[in-house]
Design a protein around this motif. Structure first.
Motif, PDB file in Angstrom:
ATOM      1  N   ALA A 275       0.827  -1.208   0.000  1.00  0.00           N
ATOM      2  CA  ALA A 275       0.000   0.000   0.000  1.00  0.00           C
ATOM      3  C   ALA A 275       0.863   1.260   0.000  1.00  0.00           C
ATOM      4  CB  ALA A 275      -0.929  -0.016   1.214  1.00  0.00           C
ATOM      5  N   ILE A 276       1.954   1.216   0.755  1.00  0.00           N
ATOM      6  CA  ILE A 276       2.862   2.376   0.791  1.00  0.00           C
ATOM      7  C   ILE A 276       3.544   2.557  -0.564  1.00  0.00           C
ATOM      8  CG2 ILE A 276       4.950   3.304   1.863  1.00  0.00           C
ATOM      9  CD1 ILE A 276       4.122   1.869   4.441  1.00  0.00           C
ATOM     10  N   LEU A 277       3.974   1.452  -1.179  1.00  0.00           N
ATOM     11  CA  LEU A 277       4.604   1.529  -2.503  1.00  0.00           C
ATOM     12  C   LEU A 277       3.611   2.025  -3.548  1.00  0.00           C
ATOM     13  CD1 LEU A 277       6.684  -1.794  -2.485  1.00  0.00           C
ATOM     14  CD2 LEU A 277       7.596   0.534  -2.393  1.00  0.00           C
ATOM     15  N   ASN A 278       2.357   1.548  -3.470  1.00  0.00           N
ATOM     16  CA  ASN A 278       1.335   1.979  -4.427  1.00  0.00           C
ATOM     17  C   ASN A 278       1.013   3.458  -4.280  1.00  0.00           C
ATOM     18  OD1 ASN A 278       1.087  -0.614  -5.488  1.00  0.00           O
ATOM     19  ND2 ASN A 278      -0.509  -1.208  -4.023  1.00  0.00           N
ATOM     20  N   ALA A 279       1.235   4.007  -3.085  1.00  0.00           N
ATOM     21  CA  ALA A 279       0.996   5.436  -2.865  1.00  0.00           C
ATOM     22  C   ALA A 279       2.152   6.292  -3.361  1.00  0.00           C
ATOM     23  CB  ALA A 279       0.751   5.691  -1.377  1.00  0.00           C
ATOM     24  N   GLY A 280       3.234   5.647  -3.833  1.00  0.00           N
ATOM     25  CA  GLY A 280       4.350   6.384  -4.414  1.00  0.00           C
ATOM     26  C   GLY A 280       5.490   6.671  -3.458  1.00  0.00           C
ATOM     27  N   TYR A 281       5.577   5.956  -2.347  1.00  0.00           N
ATOM     28  CA  TYR A 281       6.633   6.192  -1.370  1.00  0.00           C
ATOM     29  C   TYR A 281       7.472   4.925  -1.186  1.00  0.00           C
ATOM     30  CZ  TYR A 281       3.796  10.267  -0.191  1.00  0.00           C
ATOM     31  OH  TYR A 281       3.088  11.444  -0.248  1.00  0.00           O
ATOM     32  N   LYS A 282       8.737   5.125  -0.838  1.00  0.00           N
ATOM     33  CA  LYS A 282       9.626   4.006  -0.566  1.00  0.00           C
ATOM     34  C   LYS A 282       9.345   3.450   0.830  1.00  0.00           C
ATOM     35  CE  LYS A 282      13.452   5.726  -3.419  1.00  0.00           C
ATOM     36  NZ  LYS A 282      14.883   6.135  -3.419  1.00  0.00           N
ATOM     37  N   VAL A 283       9.706   2.195   1.016  1.00  0.00           N
ATOM     38  CA  VAL A 283       9.507   1.555   2.316  1.00  0.00           C
ATOM     39  C   VAL A 283      10.580   0.493   2.515  1.00  0.00           C
ATOM     40  CG1 VAL A 283       7.928  -0.214   1.415  1.00  0.00           C
ATOM     41  CG2 VAL A 283       7.816   0.435   3.840  1.00  0.00           C
ATOM     42  N   SER A 284      10.987   0.290   3.755  1.00  0.00           N
ATOM     43  CA  SER A 284      11.954  -0.759   4.071  1.00  0.00           C
ATOM     44  C   SER A 284      11.724  -1.223   5.496  1.00  0.00           C
ATOM     45  CB  SER A 284      13.396  -0.250   3.913  1.00  0.00           C
ATOM     46  OG  SER A 284      13.753   0.593   4.996  1.00  0.00           O
ATOM     47  N   TYR A 285      12.366  -2.326   5.835  1.00  0.00           N
ATOM     48  CA  TYR A 285      12.433  -2.761   7.225  1.00  0.00           C
ATOM     49  C   TYR A 285      13.541  -1.991   7.937  1.00  0.00           C
ATOM     50  CZ  TYR A 285       9.490  -6.978   6.707  1.00  0.00           C
ATOM     51  OH  TYR A 285       8.460  -7.841   6.524  1.00  0.00           O
ATOM     52  N   SER A 286      13.553  -2.101   9.249  1.00  0.00           N
ATOM     53  CA  SER A 286      14.725  -1.764  10.052  1.00  0.00           C
ATOM     54  C   SER A 286      15.259  -3.064  10.631  1.00  0.00           C
ATOM     55  CB  SER A 286      14.364  -0.798  11.180  1.00  0.00           C
ATOM     56  OG  SER A 286      15.420  -0.701  12.119  1.00  0.00           O
ATOM     57  N   HIS A 287      16.582  -3.209  10.673  1.00  0.00           N
ATOM     58  CA  HIS A 287      17.172  -4.431  11.219  1.00  0.00           C
ATOM     59  C   HIS A 287      16.862  -4.586  12.707  1.00  0.00           C
ATOM     60  CE1 HIS A 287      20.159  -1.600  12.774  1.00  0.00           C
ATOM     61  NE2 HIS A 287      20.490  -2.545  13.616  1.00  0.00           N
ATOM     62  N   ALA A 288      16.390  -3.496  13.351  1.00  0.00           N
ATOM     63  CA  ALA A 288      16.169  -3.507  14.794  1.00  0.00           C
ATOM     64  C   ALA A 288      14.826  -4.089  15.203  1.00  0.00           C
ATOM     65  CB  ALA A 288      16.287  -2.087  15.351  1.00  0.00           C
ATOM     66  N   SER A 289      13.904  -4.327  14.245  1.00  0.00           N
ATOM     67  CA  SER A 289      12.574  -4.811  14.613  1.00  0.00           C
ATOM     68  C   SER A 289      11.955  -5.614  13.480  1.00  0.00           C
ATOM     69  CB  SER A 289      11.665  -3.626  14.969  1.00  0.00           C
ATOM     70  OG  SER A 289      10.345  -4.045  15.187  1.00  0.00           O
ATOM     71  N   LYS A 290      11.346  -6.738  13.829  1.00  0.00           N
ATOM     72  CA  LYS A 290      10.675  -7.575  12.836  1.00  0.00           C
ATOM     73  C   LYS A 290       9.458  -6.889  12.226  1.00  0.00           C
ATOM     74  CE  LYS A 290      11.792 -12.099  14.868  1.00  0.00           C
ATOM     75  NZ  LYS A 290      11.204 -13.336  15.445  1.00  0.00           N
ATOM     76  N   MET A 291       8.775  -6.069  13.025  1.00  0.00           N
ATOM     77  CA  MET A 291       7.516  -5.453  12.597  1.00  0.00           C
ATOM     78  C   MET A 291       7.704  -4.011  12.151  1.00  0.00           C
ATOM     79  SD  MET A 291       5.421  -7.934  13.022  1.00  0.00           S
ATOM     80  CE  MET A 291       3.797  -7.194  12.955  1.00  0.00           C
ATOM     81  N   SER A 292       8.901  -3.632  11.786  1.00  0.00           N
ATOM     82  CA  SER A 292       9.195  -2.228  11.493  1.00  0.00           C
ATOM     83  C   SER A 292       8.748  -1.822  10.099  1.00  0.00           C
ATOM     84  CB  SER A 292      10.700  -1.972  11.651  1.00  0.00           C
ATOM     85  OG  SER A 292      11.437  -2.843  10.813  1.00  0.00           O
ATOM     86  N   LEU A 293       8.376  -0.531   9.992  1.00  0.00           N
ATOM     87  CA  LEU A 293       8.044   0.099   8.720  1.00  0.00           C
ATOM     88  C   LEU A 293       8.822   1.404   8.652  1.00  0.00           C
ATOM     89  CD1 LEU A 293       4.173  -0.338   8.483  1.00  0.00           C
ATOM     90  CD2 LEU A 293       5.812  -1.191   6.824  1.00  0.00           C
ATOM     91  N   LYS A 294       9.849   1.448   7.841  1.00  0.00           N
ATOM     92  CA  LYS A 294      10.656   2.656   7.668  1.00  0.00           C
ATOM     93  C   LYS A 294      10.265   3.278   6.336  1.00  0.00           C
ATOM     94  CE  LYS A 294      14.962   2.713   9.118  1.00  0.00           C
ATOM     95  NZ  LYS A 294      15.192   3.933   9.937  1.00  0.00           N
TER      96      LYS A 294
END
Length: 563
Positions: A419-438
């Motif tokens: 959904a974030i990618l479809n809205a035109g924004y980049k997204v990644s995990y953080s190595h510090a958390s399994k449930m992270s949204l950066k």
């Protein structure tokens, strides 16, 4: 006379048998190419820290190559400026084969880390293994002899800060300094930033995660010069608090840091930073630091930079930048998402915390030589995630906190990332958390995705009425077109490749272990031990005729050595 000789013979045999028993009771620890022997049960060894040591060796291996290249290039440039173009002289005086690379392990304990550096890191010419405990230094010496690295490692029995202060002059600074204390490393930073070479490396560990993660903001300010906040992204915030603390110490001596890798793992954080000199670069520090506004309702994070740079129209060179102070505050009196107030924390390091090119080189080295590292799979997994992290985005959301705040069923991670990618924004995990949204997506976009999900997965009416914050968030209009169709790129490469990205707990009771006692001031140490649980002791004293002197005799003040 015969009886006296018999007693002496019996005593000698008894002593010899005790020595044999000690030698047979030695505990052997093998890690990497090193093998150390411990002759006391008081010695603490934590196998979880093998990842820390393996990663440090991989980083030092790549750093030593860069350090030699940088120093040689500077020497050649200096020679060119002096118009001394004789290549033989350059190679003879500044050649890489004669460049000294010295490492200080300021808190060496048993010497395991120093021995591994000596045997596994190439190009190292000298290592100083220091410890304040005399018993630890004796252990280090015996282990150095056993591993046959006497020509590289030199022992030191001194206070760690004093060792570094003695090497703060340009001629005898260290190329790398490793600080792995129990708890907070800030007391060592002032001396460390002065005694490392220009372009040298600091390897710093902190294990006081409760302080850095927001449990005690006032203590965090005392130790690190920043107010910590209790938030789900606390592990990355801990890294950024540590980096701003190192930078503040370095700036006092016209020096600044360049982070290479910043890792949150297990019960500690570990940062690898280069230190350079340059007063003009120190002026840019305010643009790398930010205050943090945390909403008390929806936990949304907003950053307020301390400074910035913009083009200077009065200068002929368009590359010349002018410093300015940003307008503040970046938030209103109430949060636009949930109409709640804010807490203020920081300052934190808001610039990038990794050098992705350097991370890629370390990752390639580990993947090309997995036999050199006992935790090679974990290092490869963590560094693969670090390489995927968005550089320009500080901190992160967590999926469970985001949907739990409005009492909704948690959206699958791949759908949220899509959904974030479809809205035109980049997204990644953080190595510090399994449930992270950066992501750099505005909070409005994130909450619009949550509101869209609520249309097909409605919240229970009772919870909606009982929680005014949830009611306020979900009642707002959706202003962003939301597409929940799954994107192939939503699944990161590290996950598709089956990397070991997050470590499971290696043992039921794992952690930093007990603090090592220091064999300095027997009276002070005994008093410190006696004062532990003094309240419970006072209660027992009322029912027991046992005297204080008898209790003191039972106190064991032996020194513990911490690896």
């Amino acid at each position: 006379m015969f009886l006296l000789q018999f007693r002496r013979l019996f005593r000698t045999l008894g002593q010899n048998s005790m020595k044999m028993e000690v030698s047979t009771n030695q505990k052997s620890i093998k890690e990497g190419k090193a093998e150390i022997y411990l002759t006391t049960e008081k010695v603490f060894y934590n196998p979880v820290q093998e990842f820390n040591r393996d990663l440090s060796i991989a980083v030092l291996t790549i750093f030593s190559e860069d350090y030699k290249t940088e120093k040689l290039a500077k020497a050649q440039q200096k020679t060119m400026n002096k118009k001394e173009l004789i290549r033989e002289d350059v190679e003879g005086t500044t050649g890489s084969e004669q460049l000294d690379i010295t490492i200080l392990e300021a808190l060496s304990a048993t010497g395991l880390r120093s021995i591994r550096y000596a045997k596994e890191v190439p190009n190292v010419t000298k290592i100083v293994a220091n410890d304040l405990s005399l018993q630890a230094v004796e252990t280090i010496k015996s282990n150095i002899v056993h591993n046959q690295v006497e020509n590289i490692i030199e022992t030191s029995h001194d206070d760690a800060c004093m060792v570094m202060y003695k090497h703060k002059h340009h001629s005898n600074r260290f190329a790398a300094i490793d600080l792995d204390p129990y708890g907070c490393p800030s007391v060592f930073l002032d001396s460390a930033v002065q005694s490392v070479q220009d372009g040298g490396l600091l390897l710093i560990t902190a294990t006081d995660m409760a302080v850095l993660a927001g449990n005690s903001p006032e203590t965090c300010y005392c130790k690190y010069g920043a107010v910590s906040l209790k938030t789900k992204c606390c592990h990355e915030m801990a890294l950024r608090i540590m980096l701003q603390c190192i930078e503040s110490h370095a700036n006092r001596y016209s020096r600044y840091i360049v982070p290479l890798i910043s890792i949150s793992a297990d019960f500690y954080i570990r940062v690898f930073v280069k230190v350079y000199s340059g007063a003009i670069h120190c002026k840019k520090t305010t643009s790398k630091l930010s205050m943090v506004y945390q909403c008390t309702g929806c936990d949304n994070i907003t950053l307020q930079p301390l400074g910035g740079f913009k083009p200077n129209p009065s200068e002929k060179n368009p590359a010349q930048m002018k410093a300015y102070l940003p307008a503040a505050p970046p938030v209103g009196e109430y949060c636009v998402n949930c109409h709640q107030r804010h807490h203020v924390g920081g300052p934190i390091w808001s610039a990038p915390i990794h050098d992705h090119v350097f991370v890629s080189r370390v990752l390639s080295h580990v993947e090309d030589h997995p036999e050199l590292f006992g935790t090679a799979k974990r290092i490869a997994g963590v560094l693969a995630m670090v390489r995927e992290e968005l550089q320009e985005v500080p901190l992160y959301y967590t999926l469970d906190k985001l949907f739990g705040r409005v009492h909704l069923e948690t959206m699958p991670m791949l759908i949220m990332r899509s959904a974030i990618l479809n809205a035109g924004y980049k997204v990644s995990y953080s190595h510090a958390s399994k449930m992270s949204l950066k992501t750099a997506a505005p909070a409005q976009v994130i909450w619009d995705i949550v509101r869209t999900w609520e249309k097909t997965h409605p919240v229970k009416p009772a919870k909606l009425e009982a929680d005014p914050v949830t009611k306020h968030i979900l009642s707002q209009d959706i202003k962003t077109p939301v597409d929940l169709s799954e994107q192939p790129d939503a699944n990161p490469i590290s996950r598709r490749d089956g990397k070991l990205r997050f470590q499971t707990n290696p043992a039921p009771h794992w952690g930093p272990g007990s603090r090592a006692a220091v064999n300095v001031g027997e009276e002070k140490m005994s008093k410190a031990i006696r004062n532990q649980n003094k309240c419970s002791k006072n209660k027992k004293r009322q029912h027991s005729p046992q005297s204080d002197d008898e209790k003191r005799k039972k106190t064991d003040a032996d020194t513990e050595i911490n690896v």
